[in-house]
Motif scaffolding. Structure first.
Motif, PDB file in Angstrom:
ATOM      1  N   ALA A 115      18.348  59.000  49.026  1.00  0.00           N
ATOM      2  CA  ALA A 115      18.599  59.842  49.841  1.00  0.00           C
ATOM      3  C   ALA A 115      18.373  59.407  51.215  1.00  0.00           C
ATOM      4  O   ALA A 115      19.445  59.824  52.105  1.00  0.00           O
ATOM      5  CB  ALA A 115      17.593  61.051  49.563  1.00  0.00           C
ATOM      6  N   ARG A 116      17.508  58.500  51.510  1.00  0.00           N
ATOM      7  CA  ARG A 116      17.263  57.953  52.894  1.00  0.00           C
ATOM      8  C   ARG A 116      18.525  57.365  53.344  1.00  0.00           C
ATOM      9  O   ARG A 116      19.009  57.239  54.529  1.00  0.00           O
ATOM     10  CB  ARG A 116      16.054  57.171  53.021  1.00  0.00           C
ATOM     11  N   ASP A 117      18.940  56.539  52.307  1.00  0.00           N
ATOM     12  CA  ASP A 117      20.158  55.557  52.645  1.00  0.00           C
ATOM     13  C   ASP A 117      21.577  56.300  52.651  1.00  0.00           C
ATOM     14  O   ASP A 117      22.074  56.338  53.672  1.00  0.00           O
ATOM     15  CB  ASP A 117      20.318  54.491  51.370  1.00  0.00           C
ATOM     16  N   ARG A 118      21.690  57.511  51.964  1.00  0.00           N
ATOM     17  CA  ARG A 118      22.652  58.291  51.959  1.00  0.00           C
ATOM     18  C   ARG A 118      22.668  58.998  53.540  1.00  0.00           C
ATOM     19  O   ARG A 118      23.728  59.156  54.349  1.00  0.00           O
ATOM     20  CB  ARG A 118      22.512  59.382  51.060  1.00  0.00           C
ATOM     21  N   ARG A 119      21.378  59.385  53.835  1.00  0.00           N
ATOM     22  CA  ARG A 119      21.497  60.018  55.461  1.00  0.00           C
ATOM     23  C   ARG A 119      21.783  59.148  56.394  1.00  0.00           C
ATOM     24  O   ARG A 119      22.526  59.355  57.219  1.00  0.00           O
ATOM     25  CB  ARG A 119      20.094  60.740  55.562  1.00  0.00           C
ATOM     26  N   GLU A 120      21.309  57.728  56.395  1.00  0.00           N
ATOM     27  CA  GLU A 120      21.609  56.917  57.380  1.00  0.00           C
ATOM     28  C   GLU A 120      23.152  56.579  57.559  1.00  0.00           C
ATOM     29  O   GLU A 120      23.482  56.496  58.475  1.00  0.00           O
ATOM     30  CB  GLU A 120      20.666  55.544  57.045  1.00  0.00           C
TER      31      GLU A 120
END
Length: 228
Positions: A115-120
């Motif tokens: 999820a964090r990578d998607r947001r970034e």
């Protein structure tokens, strides 16, 4: 990149058989840019769907980097679309209950990113299309041009090898049309992806180095000096 050989598509319309594509042979080089034009019902969108693996031909082969999309099992075809092909449509196709950021992130879910990578990644690509400050807005809070920028960001966030656009400026006024086309051309130049676009707009078609004209399911190719 693409090599189409003898691509034919027939489908039933009532009791009649319609031949949307008739033995199409077409090569699109890696990093190339091609515009497809032709009359309504002439097979333009059908051809784009073949390139995107959204439909299969009745006969012939559609090779993408040597892999025949026409014969791939559906599970592998879905993976190819998720990893290698970005789509932009006339109607934007945004989820109305999701923010710009969330709409862009949906393209990354099949890739299994955290999820964090998607947001970034979604935030970075929204900034690259000029919407960094609008990422929290819903589609109905954005103009038509902004919605199309979100759709472009969603197509590009997975770093595809191919961008396919079906009338991407068809719902936009002339000024916004030119802004979106300038953006698409810049993204093509900067990223080196292969860009294929269907449009009825002759002014936009003149800007491409190659023009495919499709009539009655047959394709002719013309090299042209691209104009801005």
């Amino acid at each position: 990149m693409y090599q189409l050989s003898g691509v034919t598509k027939r489908y039933r319309r009532g009791k009649a058989t319609v031949q949307a594509l008739d033995g199409v042979d077409l090569a699109i080089e890696d990093g190339g840019r091609l515009v497809i034009q032709g009359p309504t019902g002439g097979g333009k969108s059908t051809l784009l769907q073949m390139l995107g693996g959204l439909d299969r031909p009745s006969a012939g082969s559609v090779l993408l980097d040597g892999v025949d999309l026409a014969t791939l099992p559906e599970s592998r075809l879905t993976r190819v679309r998720a990893e290698k092909i970005g789509f932009v449509f006339q109607g934007f196709n945004l989820v109305p209950t999701l923010t710009a950021q969330e709409n862009v992130e949906t393209a990354l879910v099949p890739l299994g990113l955290r999820a964090r990578d998607r947001r970034e990644r979604a935030g970075e690509v929204l900034a690259s299309v000029g919407l960094g400050e609008r990422r929290g807005h819903l589609p109905d809070e954005l103009s038509g041009g902004q919605q199309q920028r979100v759709a472009i960001a969603r197509a590009l966030v997975k770093s595809p090898a191919v961008l396919l656009a079906d009338e991407p400026t068809g719902n936009l006024d002339e000024s916004t049309r030119d802004e979106i086309m300038d953006l698409l051309e810049k993204l093509w130049e900067d990223s080196g992806l292969t860009f294929v676009m269907v449009t009825h707009d002759t002014a936009l078609a003149r800007r491409a180095p190659r023009l495919a004209t499709i009539r009655k399911g047959r394709v002719t190719i013309r090299e042209q000096a691209a104009r801005t």
